[in-house]
Enzyme design. Sequence first.
Site, PDB file in Angstrom:
ATOM      1  NE  ARG A 104      -3.830  -2.500   1.581  1.00 51.54           N
ATOM      2  CZ  ARG A 104      -4.547  -3.347   2.349  1.00 51.54           C
ATOM      3  NH1 ARG A 104      -4.719  -2.700   3.695  1.00 51.54           N
ATOM      4  NH2 ARG A 104      -5.116  -4.276   2.087  1.00 51.54           N
ATOM      5  CD  GLU A 149     -10.929 -10.549   8.987  1.00 51.78           C
ATOM      6  OE1 GLU A 149     -10.000 -10.458   9.743  1.00 51.78           O
ATOM      7  OE2 GLU A 149     -11.097  -9.840   7.988  1.00 51.78           O
ATOM      8  CE  LYS A 185     -12.108  -7.296   9.884  1.00 54.37           C
ATOM      9  NZ  LYS A 185     -10.993  -6.297  10.509  1.00 54.37           N
ATOM     10  CB  SER A 230     -14.084  -2.424   4.149  1.00 51.67           C
ATOM     11  OG  SER A 230     -12.515  -2.255   3.912  1.00 51.67           O
ATOM     12  N   GLY A 231     -13.211  -5.538   2.645  1.00 54.03           N
ATOM     13  CA  GLY A 231     -12.871  -6.275   1.681  1.00 54.03           C
ATOM     14  C   GLY A 231     -12.642  -5.847   0.540  1.00 54.03           C
ATOM     15  N   GLY A 232     -12.105  -4.382   0.151  1.00 54.71           N
ATOM     16  CA  GLY A 232     -11.910  -4.029  -1.287  1.00 54.71           C
ATOM     17  C   GLY A 232     -13.108  -3.268  -1.946  1.00 54.71           C
ATOM     18  NE  ARG A 281      -8.432  -3.875   1.762  1.00 56.76           N
ATOM     19  CZ  ARG A 281      -8.860  -5.032   1.188  1.00 56.76           C
ATOM     20  NH1 ARG A 281      -8.601  -5.024  -0.240  1.00 56.76           N
ATOM     21  NH2 ARG A 281      -9.357  -6.053   1.593  1.00 56.76           N
TER      22      ARG A 281
HETATM   23  P1  13P Z   1     -10.290  -4.476   5.040  1.00 53.04           P
HETATM   24  O1  13P Z   1     -11.461  -3.697   5.816  1.00 53.04           O
HETATM   25  O2  13P Z   1      -9.345  -3.664   4.250  1.00 53.04           O
HETATM   26  O3  13P Z   1     -10.845  -5.509   4.194  1.00 53.04           O
HETATM   27  O4  13P Z   1      -9.668  -5.184   6.062  1.00 53.04           O
HETATM   28  C1  13P Z   1     -10.202  -5.589   7.245  1.00 53.04           C
HETATM   29  C2  13P Z   1      -9.318  -6.729   7.859  1.00 53.04           C
HETATM   30  O5  13P Z   1      -9.066  -6.652   9.308  1.00 53.04           O
HETATM   31  C3  13P Z   1      -8.796  -7.650   7.121  1.00 53.04           C
HETATM   32  O6  13P Z   1      -8.067  -8.883   7.930  1.00 53.04           O
END
Ligand code: 13P
Length: 341
Positions: free
Chosen positions: A33, A177, A219, A261-263, A294
């Site tokens: 990043r 998660e 999560k 948020s996953g992208g 993100r």
């Molecule tokens: P993102 O919100 O960027 O998906 O990251 C969350 C996270 O903790 C991934 O393990």
Amino acid sequence: MDLQTLENTAREMVGPGRGILAADESHGTIGKRFEALGIESTEDSRRDYREMLFTTPDIGEYLSGVILFDETIRQTTSDGTPLPQILLDQGVMPGIKVDGSTVDMPLSPGEKFTQGLDKLAGRLEEYREMGARFTKWRAVITIGDGIPTDRCIDANARALALYAAFCQDAGLVPIVEPEVLIDGNHSIQQCYDATQRTLSRTFGHLYEHGVELTGMILKPNMVISGKAADNQSGVEEVARATVECLLRSVPAAVPGIAFLSGGQRFLQATQHLDAMNRLYEGRLPWELSFSYARALQEQPMEIWGGKAGNIEAAQKVFRHRAKMNAAARSGSYSDDVEKAS
Ligand code: 13P
């Protein structure tokens, strides 16, 4: 196990009007990043960046917790204050990522397995002494030709459950998660099916391992079409598919669900959470919150750009994004709110 403390912590993590910042990127992830923005990734630059986020004035109004990486929980600010203490001073609980990231799933092309159970009990003890109140373990499930397989879902779900049991035993609230990735051209229905399979196996193993569901946080991903799909799902469609999937897979004893948020684009992540809380207000057994990396960091990281002179501007944008997602927790976010503040 002190269940009362675990339950209090879990409820505080997903208490109304605040959410969680995931700032636990591994060296590889934050390196990529930073590189995309021309920022050099060193121990000091990573520390400066995270110090910028954590010292954002009044950020505790919108954040209940921050997930740290092993390097970060050990770092101090330029004036010698430990970074976890900076968070505590803001009224924000420090948490820690404890998985050992993914490896290729053996004999299962295209799939991943999350490792990290070795010596976990000892590491948890150390993190608790350093001030951590909760932990995170991320499993990754990929949608593709013939995948996810049951064996991949099952292996990851079992590891998540064992991790959660170790954490509760050590007095730390586990964030569980299981992420079904957005990558690919799959439909929202395929995401729904993969998410439901993953969550039911995960809760099956959590139950078998004796994990107290009242002392953990889930999560998950949102149920959404693949990033490369021709047919992109709308805001209300994502909100309804996600909540309907969760209602069928997540026991009511779980105090809260904090999405990754996953992208997704950062505005989408806010809009989706807002729509869920608005459309299902008063009808859900658990809190619906955020635990974004993100979607909270994209803009402030770009504005900061590795330069001390940009700290104030970056913090302003970071606080704004956190505030917008905090509003989404009660379904009170809108374009007007976005623009007005
Ligand atoms: P993102 O919100 O960027 O998906 O990251 C969350 C996270 O903790 C991934 O393990």
